[in-house]
Scaffold this active site. Structure first.
Site, PDB file in Angstrom:
ATOM      1  N   PRO A 268       0.842  -1.209   0.000  1.00  0.00           N
ATOM      2  CA  PRO A 268       0.000   0.000   0.000  1.00  0.00           C
ATOM      3  C   PRO A 268       0.872   1.252   0.000  1.00  0.00           C
ATOM      4  O   PRO A 268       1.514   1.575   0.985  1.00  0.00           O
ATOM      5  CB  PRO A 268      -0.804  -0.130   1.306  1.00  0.00           C
ATOM      6  CG  PRO A 268       0.028  -1.012   2.178  1.00  0.00           C
ATOM      7  CD  PRO A 268       0.776  -1.942   1.288  1.00  0.00           C
ATOM      8  N   ASP A 444       5.903   2.219   2.046  1.00  0.00           N
ATOM      9  CA  ASP A 444       4.989   1.103   2.258  1.00  0.00           C
ATOM     10  C   ASP A 444       4.283   1.318   3.591  1.00  0.00           C
ATOM     11  O   ASP A 444       4.904   1.259   4.646  1.00  0.00           O
ATOM     12  CB  ASP A 444       5.792  -0.201   2.282  1.00  0.00           C
ATOM     13  CG  ASP A 444       4.906  -1.445   2.380  1.00  0.00           C
ATOM     14  OD1 ASP A 444       3.745  -1.320   2.784  1.00  0.00           O
ATOM     15  OD2 ASP A 444       5.403  -2.547   2.067  1.00  0.00           O
ATOM     16  N   HIS A 445       2.969   1.535   3.531  1.00  0.00           N
ATOM     17  CA  HIS A 445       2.230   1.904   4.743  1.00  0.00           C
ATOM     18  C   HIS A 445       2.046   0.731   5.706  1.00  0.00           C
ATOM     19  O   HIS A 445       1.580   0.917   6.828  1.00  0.00           O
ATOM     20  CB  HIS A 445       0.862   2.478   4.359  1.00  0.00           C
ATOM     21  CG  HIS A 445       0.422   3.599   5.261  1.00  0.00           C
ATOM     22  ND1 HIS A 445       0.932   3.789   6.522  1.00  0.00           N
ATOM     23  CD2 HIS A 445      -0.476   4.608   5.074  1.00  0.00           C
ATOM     24  CE1 HIS A 445       0.364   4.843   7.076  1.00  0.00           C
ATOM     25  NE2 HIS A 445      -0.492   5.361   6.224  1.00  0.00           N
ATOM     26  N   ARG A 446       2.407  -0.471   5.278  1.00  0.00           N
ATOM     27  CA  ARG A 446       2.399  -1.590   6.222  1.00  0.00           C
ATOM     28  C   ARG A 446       3.546  -1.461   7.222  1.00  0.00           C
ATOM     29  O   ARG A 446       3.454  -1.908   8.366  1.00  0.00           O
ATOM     30  CB  ARG A 446       2.543  -2.928   5.476  1.00  0.00           C
ATOM     31  CG  ARG A 446       1.404  -3.263   4.537  1.00  0.00           C
ATOM     32  CD  ARG A 446       1.724  -4.508   3.739  1.00  0.00           C
ATOM     33  NE  ARG A 446       2.927  -4.343   2.920  1.00  0.00           N
ATOM     34  CZ  ARG A 446       3.459  -5.287   2.157  1.00  0.00           C
ATOM     35  NH1 ARG A 446       2.886  -6.491   2.110  1.00  0.00           N
ATOM     36  NH2 ARG A 446       4.537  -5.063   1.441  1.00  0.00           N
ATOM     37  N   VAL A 448       5.600   1.657   7.385  1.00  0.00           N
ATOM     38  CA  VAL A 448       5.885   3.052   7.717  1.00  0.00           C
ATOM     39  C   VAL A 448       4.567   3.801   7.872  1.00  0.00           C
ATOM     40  O   VAL A 448       3.770   3.872   6.935  1.00  0.00           O
ATOM     41  CB  VAL A 448       6.738   3.708   6.608  1.00  0.00           C
ATOM     42  CG1 VAL A 448       7.091   5.139   6.991  1.00  0.00           C
ATOM     43  CG2 VAL A 448       7.992   2.887   6.332  1.00  0.00           C
TER      44      VAL A 448
END
Length: 474
Positions: A268, A444-446, A448
Site C-alpha cells: 500500500p 509502504d504503509h504496512r 511506515v
C-alpha cells in the site's frame, strides 16, 4: 574414430547468471565456428531480466557450432555453443540435475565420469554457484506435469475424472513466475489446476485468467460490427506497419514491468511531498568541487541528496526495513544499500551502493560515479541490483517537478527528487529568487506510518536547506 571425435566435443550451456533466472537473450557473439578459444575467454554477451552479462567459456578448444543466432532467447541449461577440445577427455553433462539434450547421443563411457573440479562455467567476477544445478530440477521430469495436464483436460472435456498412475499422483510445484503466482492468489486460482501453455510447462498470466473465467457462451457482437473477424486475423488486420512499430517486451523492460505491477498491487503506497530551498546546498556543491579530496570525483546535488537521505535514515532507522509476507514480520535492516534509479537504453534499472551508510563523502562520490558510468555502458551486474534497502530516483533531470514513484520490490521507501529551479521564495522576511526543488517520498504503509514517513522527509529537507546539519547530524 567417430566415438573419439564426439567424445572431445564439449557443450557450454546457458548458466543461471542471476538468482533463479530462467532465460537470457543472446545479444552478441564474440566468436564464430572455427575460432580457437581458451579457458576464461568471453564468447558472448547475454541479457537477462536484470542486466547484460558477458559469458566466458570454461575450457580450451576450437568452436564447432554456435547453436543459436544473436537475438534469440534461450532457456537456462540449454547448450548454446559446442567446442572441440583437442585431445580432451569425454565431457560430463554441465548440469547433471537436468535431462540430457535431445540431440546428445547416449555414450556409456560418459556415465561414470565426473566433471573435474574448478572447471564449471562461471560468470566474470563470480564464484561457482554450488546450487546452480538445483534451481531447475523440475525441467527434467516433464512427465508428471504433462500427465497432470492431460488429467485436468480430460475432466474439463466432460469425460469424468481421469485416472493417473502412482507416479503422477504427487505433482511437482507448478511452474510460474512470481507475478503470475501473485495474480493467481489475487484471483483465487489454484495453480495446480491450471493448464500451462508456456514453454516447458510454465503457467502464463493468460492461463491464470482463463482458469479464473468460467466457460460462458460467446458474447454477442456489437450492433456496429457487420463482419466478424477471426481471432487469428484480428492482429494482422489492425496492425499497420507503416504507421505503427511493435517492440517485444523482454529482458530488463519485461522484468521491470512485472516488478512494478507486483509492487503496486502488493504494497500500500503512500506519497508525501515537501518543497525546499536548496540554494545553500548548490553553493556547497560548488565549494566541494574545489576540494582536493574530491578532485576527479562526481560532485553534484545528487551526492548531497544521497548523503542527506543517509543521515535521515540514521535518525529514523525504522524506515530502512522490508515486509516478510511469508512470516508476517517486519525485517529491520542494520545496513543501507542505497539504490539509484538509472534510465538505460535497455530500460530502468536500480543498482545499489552496498553499505552506503559506512562511506565518507569522497567514498560515496566515487561509488556514485562508478554506478552511473557502469549503468550507462550497460555493464551493471545482477549482483549490483540485488539487496537494495532504500532508493533515490532523480526525475528532475528530465525537467519535471517531482513524481509519485513506485517502490522497488522489497523496499520500504523511495525518494523522488524534482527539478531544481530558480523561483520566488520568502527568505529572511523578503521575497527573493532562490533555488527550489520538490521532494516526494513514497513508502509502504504496512511498515511506515505517516509520522515516520514525515520525519524522514522533513530531515532530508532540513539537511538540504541547511547543509551544516551534516556536521551535527551525520
Amino acid at each position: 574414430m567417430t566415438t573419439m571425435t564426439e567424445a572431445s566435443v564439449r557443450e557450454f550451456k546457458m548458466p543461471d547468471v542471476g538468482e533463479g533466472l530462467t532465460e537470457a537473450e543472446i545479444l552478441k557473439w564474440y566468436v564464430q565456428a572455427g575460432d580457437t578459444v581458451t579457458d576464461g575467454q568471453v564468447v558472448c554477451e547475454v541479457e537477462t531480466a536484470k542486466a547484460a552479462v558477458e559469458l566466458p567459456i570454461p575450457y580450451d578448444g576450437v568452436v564447432r557450432e554456435l547453436r543459436f543466432p544473436e537475438g534469440t532467447t534461450v532457456d537456462v541449461g540449454t547448450a548454446i555453443i559446442s567446442v572441440d577440445v583437442a585431445g580432451g577427455a569425454p565431457a560430463a553433462p554441465e548440469t547433471p540435475a537436468e535431462a540430457p539434450e535431445a540431440s546428445a547421443a547416449p555414450d556409456a563411457s560418459k556415465a561414470p565420469e565426473k566433471k573435474p573440479e574448478g572447471r564449471q562455467p562461471v560468470l566474470v567476477g563470480y564464484g561457482v554457484a554450488a546450487s546452480s544445478t538445483k534451481r531447475r530440477p523440475r525441467k527434467g521430469p516433464e512427465v508428471p506435469v504433462q500427465q497432470a495436464s492431460v488429467a485436468i483436460q480430460t475432466e474439463l472435456n466432460g469425460h469424468g475424472p481421469a485416472t493417473t498412475s502412482p507416479a503422477a499422483t504427487e505433482q511437482p510445484r507448478p511452474l510460474a513466475k512470481p507475478p503470475v503466482r501473485k495474480l493467481a492468489k489475487d484471483l483465487g486460482v489454484d495453480l495446480t489446476t491450471v493448464i500451462p501453455s508456456g514453454p516447458d510447462g510454465v503457467i502464463t498470466r493468460e492461463d491464470v485468467h482463463a482458469a479464473a473465467t468460467p466457460a460462458e457462451a460467446p458474447a454477442p457482437e456489437p450492433a456496429v460490427m457487420q463482419t466478424p473477424v477471426s481471432a487469428a486475423a484480428a492482429p494482422t488486420a489492425s496492425y499497420d506497419a507503416a504507421r505503427e512499430t511493435r517492440v517485444p517486451v523482454k529482458g530488463v523492460r519485461k522484468a521491470t514491468a512485472a516488478a512494478m505491477v507486483g509492487s503496486a498491487f502488493t504494497a500500500p503506497h503512500v506519497t508525501e511531498f515537501v518543497t525546499v530551498d536548496v540554494t545553500r546546498t548548490l553553493k556547497l556543491v560548488e565549494e566541494l568541487k574545489q576540494d582536493k579530496d574530491l578532485q576527479g570525483l562526481r560532485v553534484n546535488p545528487l551526492l548531497l541528496i544521497a548523503k542527506a537521505l543517509l543521515v535521515a535514515i540514521k535518525r529514523n532507522p525504522d524506515i530502512n526495513a522490508s515486509w516478510d509476507e511469508a512470516n508476517q514480520e517486519i525485517v529491520l535492516k542494520h545496513y543501507v544499500n542505497l539504490g539509484i534509479a538509472a534510465a538505460t537504453p535497455r530500460g530502468l534499472i536500480v543498482p545499489n551502493i552496498k553499505d552506503a551508510h559506512t562511506k565518507t563523502l569522497p567514498q560515496l562520490a566515487e561509488s556514485l560515479g562508478e554506478l552511473v558510468a557502469t549503468a550507462k555502458e550497460g555493464r551493471t551486474s545482477p549482483a549490483a541490483m540485488q539487496g537494495g534497502t532504500v532508493t533515490i530516483t532523480n526525475v528532475g533531470v528530465f525537467g519535471v517537478d517531482t513524481g509519485t514513484p513506485i517502490l522497488p520490490p522489497g523496499e520500504a521507501a523511495i525518494l523522488a527528487v524534482g527539478a531544481i529551479k530558480l523561483q520566488p521564495w520568502v527568505h529572511k522576511g523578503k521575497v527573493k529568487a532562490r533555488q527550489v526543488t520538490t521532494l516526494a517520498l513514497s513508502f509502504d504503509h504496512r511498515l511506515v506510518d505517516g509520522e515516520l514517513g514525515s520525519k524522514v522527509l522533513a530531515d532530508v529537507a532540513a539537511v538540504l536547506e541547511q547543509p551544516k546539519k551534516l556536521i551535527t547530524w551525520a
